[in-house]
Design an enzyme around this catalytic site. Structure first.
Site, PDB file in Angstrom:
ATOM      1  N   HIS A  13      73.804  27.554   7.228  1.00  0.00           N
ATOM      2  CA  HIS A  13      73.983  26.005   6.310  1.00  0.00           C
ATOM      3  C   HIS A  13      75.136  26.208   5.560  1.00  0.00           C
ATOM      4  O   HIS A  13      75.108  26.822   4.351  1.00  0.00           O
ATOM      5  CB  HIS A  13      72.692  25.572   5.533  1.00  0.00           C
ATOM      6  CG  HIS A  13      73.294  24.270   4.860  1.00  0.00           C
ATOM      7  ND1 HIS A  13      72.246  22.943   4.960  1.00  0.00           N
ATOM      8  CD2 HIS A  13      74.333  23.780   4.177  1.00  0.00           C
ATOM      9  CE1 HIS A  13      72.929  22.238   4.310  1.00  0.00           C
ATOM     10  NE2 HIS A  13      73.914  22.408   3.908  1.00  0.00           N
ATOM     11  N   HIS A  15      79.321  24.421   4.503  1.00  0.00           N
ATOM     12  CA  HIS A  15      80.415  23.564   4.204  1.00  0.00           C
ATOM     13  C   HIS A  15      81.844  24.208   4.505  1.00  0.00           C
ATOM     14  O   HIS A  15      82.198  24.910   3.519  1.00  0.00           O
ATOM     15  CB  HIS A  15      80.215  22.550   3.282  1.00  0.00           C
ATOM     16  CG  HIS A  15      79.006  21.750   3.177  1.00  0.00           C
ATOM     17  ND1 HIS A  15      78.750  20.559   4.070  1.00  0.00           N
ATOM     18  CD2 HIS A  15      77.685  22.183   2.621  1.00  0.00           C
ATOM     19  CE1 HIS A  15      77.460  20.023   3.378  1.00  0.00           C
ATOM     20  NE2 HIS A  15      76.984  21.051   3.009  1.00  0.00           N
ATOM     21  N   LEU A  16      82.434  24.068   5.548  1.00  0.00           N
ATOM     22  CA  LEU A  16      83.596  24.626   5.644  1.00  0.00           C
ATOM     23  C   LEU A  16      84.999  23.405   5.452  1.00  0.00           C
ATOM     24  O   LEU A  16      86.181  23.790   5.081  1.00  0.00           O
ATOM     25  CB  LEU A  16      84.108  25.191   7.073  1.00  0.00           C
ATOM     26  CG  LEU A  16      83.169  26.295   7.486  1.00  0.00           C
ATOM     27  CD1 LEU A  16      83.154  26.697   8.876  1.00  0.00           C
ATOM     28  CD2 LEU A  16      83.513  27.557   6.301  1.00  0.00           C
ATOM     29  N   ARG A  17      84.562  22.348   5.361  1.00  0.00           N
ATOM     30  CA  ARG A  17      85.329  21.209   5.306  1.00  0.00           C
ATOM     31  C   ARG A  17      86.447  21.234   6.550  1.00  0.00           C
ATOM     32  O   ARG A  17      86.275  21.469   7.497  1.00  0.00           O
ATOM     33  CB  ARG A  17      86.393  21.167   3.850  1.00  0.00           C
ATOM     34  CG  ARG A  17      85.281  21.130   2.695  1.00  0.00           C
ATOM     35  CD  ARG A  17      84.543  20.390   2.439  1.00  0.00           C
ATOM     36  NE  ARG A  17      83.874  20.451   1.227  1.00  0.00           N
ATOM     37  CZ  ARG A  17      82.442  19.878   0.894  1.00  0.00           C
ATOM     38  NH1 ARG A  17      81.965  19.438   1.979  1.00  0.00           N
ATOM     39  NH2 ARG A  17      82.252  20.102  -0.184  1.00  0.00           N
ATOM     40  N   ASN A  41      79.705  16.679   7.906  1.00  0.00           N
ATOM     41  CA  ASN A  41      79.860  15.605   6.909  1.00  0.00           C
ATOM     42  C   ASN A  41      81.327  15.641   6.574  1.00  0.00           C
ATOM     43  O   ASN A  41      81.695  15.606   5.193  1.00  0.00           O
ATOM     44  CB  ASN A  41      78.990  15.478   5.615  1.00  0.00           C
ATOM     45  CG  ASN A  41      78.897  16.873   5.065  1.00  0.00           C
ATOM     46  OD1 ASN A  41      79.466  17.977   5.433  1.00  0.00           O
ATOM     47  ND2 ASN A  41      78.789  16.601   3.710  1.00  0.00           N
ATOM     48  N   LYS A  99      72.265  16.702  12.049  1.00  0.00           N
ATOM     49  CA  LYS A  99      71.888  16.962  10.689  1.00  0.00           C
ATOM     50  C   LYS A  99      71.475  15.392  10.309  1.00  0.00           C
ATOM     51  O   LYS A  99      72.482  14.564  10.613  1.00  0.00           O
ATOM     52  CB  LYS A  99      72.958  17.372   9.989  1.00  0.00           C
ATOM     53  CG  LYS A  99      72.996  17.375   8.574  1.00  0.00           C
ATOM     54  CD  LYS A  99      71.870  18.305   7.984  1.00  0.00           C
ATOM     55  CE  LYS A  99      71.710  18.194   6.228  1.00  0.00           C
ATOM     56  NZ  LYS A  99      72.604  19.208   5.773  1.00  0.00           N
ATOM     57  N   HIS A 174      68.242  23.782   2.245  1.00  0.00           N
ATOM     58  CA  HIS A 174      68.340  24.135   0.653  1.00  0.00           C
ATOM     59  C   HIS A 174      67.109  23.480  -0.179  1.00  0.00           C
ATOM     60  O   HIS A 174      67.319  22.729  -0.965  1.00  0.00           O
ATOM     61  CB  HIS A 174      69.782  23.471   0.119  1.00  0.00           C
ATOM     62  CG  HIS A 174      69.955  22.155   0.731  1.00  0.00           C
ATOM     63  ND1 HIS A 174      69.113  20.976   0.700  1.00  0.00           N
ATOM     64  CD2 HIS A 174      71.081  21.871   1.303  1.00  0.00           C
ATOM     65  CE1 HIS A 174      69.783  19.826   1.136  1.00  0.00           C
ATOM     66  NE2 HIS A 174      70.927  20.312   1.343  1.00  0.00           N
ATOM     67  N   LEU A 219      73.582  19.524  -5.026  1.00  0.00           N
ATOM     68  CA  LEU A 219      72.614  18.523  -4.770  1.00  0.00           C
ATOM     69  C   LEU A 219      71.827  19.339  -3.512  1.00  0.00           C
ATOM     70  O   LEU A 219      72.502  19.596  -2.581  1.00  0.00           O
ATOM     71  CB  LEU A 219      73.184  17.393  -4.177  1.00  0.00           C
ATOM     72  CG  LEU A 219      73.523  16.450  -5.430  1.00  0.00           C
ATOM     73  CD1 LEU A 219      74.193  15.026  -5.011  1.00  0.00           C
ATOM     74  CD2 LEU A 219      72.242  16.113  -6.473  1.00  0.00           C
ATOM     75  N   HIS A 251      84.955  22.521  -3.540  1.00  0.00           N
ATOM     76  CA  HIS A 251      85.556  21.561  -4.126  1.00  0.00           C
ATOM     77  C   HIS A 251      86.686  22.069  -5.094  1.00  0.00           C
ATOM     78  O   HIS A 251      86.248  22.983  -5.797  1.00  0.00           O
ATOM     79  CB  HIS A 251      84.691  20.492  -5.145  1.00  0.00           C
ATOM     80  CG  HIS A 251      83.625  19.803  -3.916  1.00  0.00           C
ATOM     81  ND1 HIS A 251      83.993  18.711  -3.465  1.00  0.00           N
ATOM     82  CD2 HIS A 251      82.260  19.924  -4.041  1.00  0.00           C
ATOM     83  CE1 HIS A 251      82.949  18.303  -2.813  1.00  0.00           C
ATOM     84  NE2 HIS A 251      81.823  18.899  -3.338  1.00  0.00           N
ATOM     85  N   ALA A 263      79.535  17.497  -6.316  1.00  0.00           N
ATOM     86  CA  ALA A 263      78.217  18.349  -6.209  1.00  0.00           C
ATOM     87  C   ALA A 263      78.536  19.506  -5.122  1.00  0.00           C
ATOM     88  O   ALA A 263      78.882  19.185  -4.026  1.00  0.00           O
ATOM     89  CB  ALA A 263      76.930  17.791  -5.908  1.00  0.00           C
TER      90      ALA A 263
END
Length: 344
Positions: A13, A15-17, A41, A99, A174, A219, A251, A263
């Site tokens: 899991h 997030h690479l953007r 996302n 997802k 998570h 989150l 971020h 978050a």
């Protein structure tokens, strides 16, 4: 134990953007993990197999030379996802799951599922083809306390779902509470969970006592110490239902340190060392390999990696900041602090 060699770990899991962010995020992750489940996302979200494969190409363009990195892709579940898309996932070489974000649950989740009953036709196909459903397990009703949203999701959404689709493969991602850990333990082998480094190493006191620490804000939010202790127990138990998923989420410093901070914790550059720290703190470093390198691959039906990495017990100072995007910085998880393990 001052040295430990593991099969190359995977991150189930992350997030690479997209766009310029990949220049930072992909090399950081690829130097730690062989495979990664890449969250969909984006803006706009990754909703079809074709879009997922195009996103994978953009990721691979930033993979370091000589590093064996295999991003695994996920589709974003919306109210309008076609049941026929599930068979395309099953037949795809690189797309492994779908997802579900409850609408409004986290970053870029406004296109998420508004009511799970609307998408039962798609879930029937997920169960039929044994394609994993990945869940951000929180309700999003404004009247529900943020610290109770995971438990309410278990009671109001996931329990009824599993009664309706008992063979559905589910990853509750998570997890943050004792209730979620015990829920997963009570289910059959088709239900598993990922756990992040921040939820093993920290609790809400770390985020709130002595002033708000925005870089601990994620989150689902950090919970009480009692929940942290339960997560440590199940993560280090050797139970194959629990495996590694960093939820590393970049971020910029400016986006985190403001009146409405984003978050997400960015752990990718030192994630495996952070997990080693957590396992070592409870005297179970020898169980890290199963959690990090075996159980996730087994659940997804993928072969375990054959290459290895070595960690040594030597102090390492996590950088205070990292370059991110143009003229921006990112603050990694536990920035400026010393941890006791280092990948060689």
């Amino acid at each position: 134990m001052n040295t430990i060699t593991l099969l190359q770990p995977d991150d189930w899991h992350v997030h690479l953007r997209d766009g310029l962010a990949l220049k930072r995020t992909v090399p950081d992750l690829a130097r730690q993990f062989s495979r990664a489940i890449c969250m969909p996302n984006l803006v706009p979200p990754v909703k079809t197999v074709d879009e997922a494969l195009a996103y994978r190409e953009r990721i691979m363009a930033h993979a370091p030379e000589g590093v064996n990195f295999d991003p695994r892709m996920v589709l974003y579940f919306t109210d309008y996802t076609s049941p026929e898309e599930v068979k395309k996932i099953k037949d795809s070489e690189y797309v492994n799951a779908i997802k579900l974000y409850p609408a409004g649950a986290t970053t870029n989740s406004d296109n998420g599922v508004s009511d799970i009953r609307k998408v039962y036709a798609v879930i029937e196909q997920l169960e039929k083809y044994q394609v994993p459903l990945l869940l951000h397990g929180e309700v999003t009703h404004n009247h529900v306390d943020i610290f109770d949203r995971e438990k309410r999701f278990l009671d109001e959404v996931l329990s009824p779902l599993l009664k309706q689709f008992s063979a559905l493969k589910v990853v509750l991602e998570h997890i943050t509470t004792s209730e979620a850990a015990h829920f997963v333990l009570e289910q059959d082998r088709n239900v598993a969970a990922t756990i992040t480094p921040q939820h093993l190493l920290f609790n809400r006191n770390d985020m709130l006592v002595g002033g708000i620490k925005p870089h601990f804000y994620c989150l689902p939010i950090l919970k009480r110490q009692t929940h942290q202790q339960t997560l440590l127990e199940v993560a280090t138990s050797g139970n194959p239902k629990f495996f590694l998923g960093t939820d590393s989420a970049p971020h910029s410093k400016n986006a985190k340190e403001n009146a409405c901070g984003c978050a997400g914790c960015y752990s990718a550059p030192t994630a495996i060392e952070l997990y080693a720290q957590a396992f070592d703190q409870v005297g179970r470093i020898e169980r890290l390999e199963g959690f990090a390198s075996m159980f996730g691959a087994d659940f997804y039906g993928l072969p375990r990696n054959t290459q290895t990495i070595t960690l040594v017990k030597e102090p390492q100072v996590i950088p205070a900041s990292l370059e991110y995007l143009e003229n921006e910085q990112i603050i990694p998880l536990y920035a400026g602090q010393t941890i006791q393990w280092r990948k060689v």
